[in-house]
Design a protein around this motif. Sequence first.
Motif, PDB file in Angstrom:
ATOM      1  N   THR A 140      19.387 -17.918 -11.426  1.00  0.00           N
ATOM      2  CA  THR A 140      19.711 -16.590 -11.599  1.00  0.00           C
ATOM      3  C   THR A 140      21.290 -16.868 -11.920  1.00  0.00           C
ATOM      4  O   THR A 140      21.544 -17.710 -12.835  1.00  0.00           O
ATOM      5  CB  THR A 140      19.790 -15.839 -10.123  1.00  0.00           C
ATOM      6  N   ARG A 144      23.218 -18.593 -15.169  1.00  0.00           N
ATOM      7  CA  ARG A 144      23.609 -17.755 -16.193  1.00  0.00           C
ATOM      8  C   ARG A 144      25.139 -18.134 -16.467  1.00  0.00           C
ATOM      9  O   ARG A 144      25.456 -18.196 -17.712  1.00  0.00           O
ATOM     10  CB  ARG A 144      23.570 -16.468 -15.900  1.00  0.00           C
ATOM     11  N   THR A 183      17.122 -13.423 -16.713  1.00  0.00           N
ATOM     12  CA  THR A 183      18.158 -12.418 -17.202  1.00  0.00           C
ATOM     13  C   THR A 183      18.330 -11.716 -15.959  1.00  0.00           C
ATOM     14  O   THR A 183      17.596 -11.696 -15.116  1.00  0.00           O
ATOM     15  CB  THR A 183      17.841 -11.517 -18.544  1.00  0.00           C
ATOM     16  N   SER A 185      18.537  -8.494 -16.006  1.00  0.00           N
ATOM     17  CA  SER A 185      17.627  -7.301 -15.703  1.00  0.00           C
ATOM     18  C   SER A 185      16.351  -7.969 -15.378  1.00  0.00           C
ATOM     19  O   SER A 185      15.614  -7.134 -14.511  1.00  0.00           O
ATOM     20  CB  SER A 185      17.279  -6.782 -17.239  1.00  0.00           C
ATOM     21  N   GLU A 186      15.554  -9.028 -15.452  1.00  0.00           N
ATOM     22  CA  GLU A 186      14.734  -9.540 -14.807  1.00  0.00           C
ATOM     23  C   GLU A 186      14.873  -9.664 -13.258  1.00  0.00           C
ATOM     24  O   GLU A 186      13.988  -9.143 -12.407  1.00  0.00           O
ATOM     25  CB  GLU A 186      14.144 -11.091 -15.386  1.00  0.00           C
ATOM     26  N   GLN A 238      22.628  -6.360  -8.515  1.00  0.00           N
ATOM     27  CA  GLN A 238      21.749  -5.603  -9.409  1.00  0.00           C
ATOM     28  C   GLN A 238      21.647  -4.134  -8.658  1.00  0.00           C
ATOM     29  O   GLN A 238      21.296  -3.939  -7.656  1.00  0.00           O
ATOM     30  CB  GLN A 238      20.641  -6.478  -9.596  1.00  0.00           C
ATOM     31  N   ASN A 252      18.224  -0.496 -23.990  1.00  0.00           N
ATOM     32  CA  ASN A 252      18.629  -1.674 -23.283  1.00  0.00           C
ATOM     33  C   ASN A 252      18.950  -1.649 -21.804  1.00  0.00           C
ATOM     34  O   ASN A 252      19.509  -2.675 -21.137  1.00  0.00           O
ATOM     35  CB  ASN A 252      20.062  -2.109 -24.133  1.00  0.00           C
ATOM     36  N   SER A 270      22.234  -5.478 -14.242  1.00  0.00           N
ATOM     37  CA  SER A 270      22.959  -6.870 -13.316  1.00  0.00           C
ATOM     38  C   SER A 270      24.467  -6.898 -13.803  1.00  0.00           C
ATOM     39  O   SER A 270      24.765  -6.732 -15.289  1.00  0.00           O
ATOM     40  CB  SER A 270      22.300  -8.056 -13.851  1.00  0.00           C
TER      41      SER A 270
END
Length: 544
Positions: A140, A144, A183, A185-186, A238, A252, A270
Amino acid sequence: MTSLHHPSYSDDEVDLQTKIMNCNVWFFIAVVCFVVGMVGLVVIIILHHKDQEPLYSYGVVLDAGSSHTKLFVYKWNTKCHQQTALANQIHSCKVTGGGISSYENNPSALRPPLEVCLREAEGVVPDDKQSKTPVFLGATAGMRLIHAVNSSVSDAIMDVVRDTIQSSKFQFTNPKTQARILTGSEEGLFSWITANYILGKFGVIPPTEVSQSRHKRDLSGAGEGTVGALDMGGASTQITFYPGSSVKMPDNFTGNAVLYEKNYTVYTQSYLCYGINEIKRRYQALLVKSQNFTLDIVNPCGPQGKTITEHYSDVFEAPCTRDSSEKPVSKNTNFTFRGSGNITECAVVTHQLFDFNQSCPYKTCSFNGTYQPPVYGQFYAFSNFYYELSFLNQTDSNSLAEFQTALSDVCHMTWKQLREKYPTTLVDFLPWYCFSGTYIQILLTEAYKFDNSTWQNLHFVDELKSTEIGWSLGFMIDSSSDLPTTKREYYMTNLAFALMMTLFILFILISVGFACHAVKFHRQKQRGLIYQPAPKTDNYGAIQ
């Protein structure tokens, strides 16, 4: 003297008949038929029962967060409900050490702690299932950040991770897909799936160790009735929720999932560097900069009487605080943060960590120019949201005013008062609760726009129905529809079972018939109705 011999039987034939009649062969035939029938029935019933037993599949997911890694083992009936698994967590294992991102200087040191939990998982999944059990790892926000700064370092870490997982007994056929950096968002979407799945919001009730029920209920629409999810890890936070059918969202800012034959489209966002650990680092960097890099720093969010010493690298050499400008101090510098317990100034400084003035091309926005529709429905906040509210004893309260009062009380305490009131709280965490609460308050009220009325829709939880809340369960559920279907190897078809049952029941019925005949034969013999051979005589007619 008249012979008693029957004229049509020889002496040898009479002897054979006598032996047969004495042992009553019908009883013997009845017993044989009964044993064959019963044994046959037992065998085919056992085999058919094995065919009817639930066939389970397993999955392993490693949540590689910024502060730690945790392995989860999930189990579900292979007969997926509408192509999506009804997964149930059956085991977890916390990997020793920090998050995988903390191994950037020595990636190979990751292998031993990962192997410990992988071996433990192999002990949970049945031997005959291991080679067909997929294993996933999702890295996570910590990874990133490293990937954004130096992709070669993140690649080296992921290579060790994949190589370690490859050595396990689990199915790992697509290493770069099954072990990857998620990501933001995931991460938000999968956490949202977890919360709603556990709460039964997808029209199904997840199984537990107590009940394996499969109930359904209809929803008014794909999304209506679901709950929002608020997650805060160490490096990112998030927000994910269904905004209502009338809201049209930019592509998006959406997340999509097909679950139990329904398509869900939700808002998800996020914020990297807004997790609790990184926001603390950014707060310290802001204090140092605003006080002209003096070595003795006033910390308005810290309790009076408490000092914290941080090295330059801990403050300024992390991805969230590193920038191109040169700092006017040596990299060997230590900064001393002295708590002043000034809640007003604490709120002012913390507020500066958000950019509420940045232009936004959308009608409704949160901060940093980011689109966000108005909050809608119930929300479940977990991870560091829960830890802060739990410390303030506000998890059962639905009042914003009560939360603010509890936070104010903590922020006004001296270090001595905090230690006396919370003697069991870890001293590393205790000085930060005022800052964390202030940050969460600004994030929820000014950024996400929760107010006095919508605050009542917030639920701060650590678990739901004895299941940990996080992205890993949602990831497993979402991934289940892409997994190959496990087919059972049947011992016999239902038609063969019916025919075999008929055959062996017929054997039992025949045995009953032979038994009845044997009883009848025995009774006739006792009454003398059955021929009895005469005693043998010699050639002169004398009885021997």
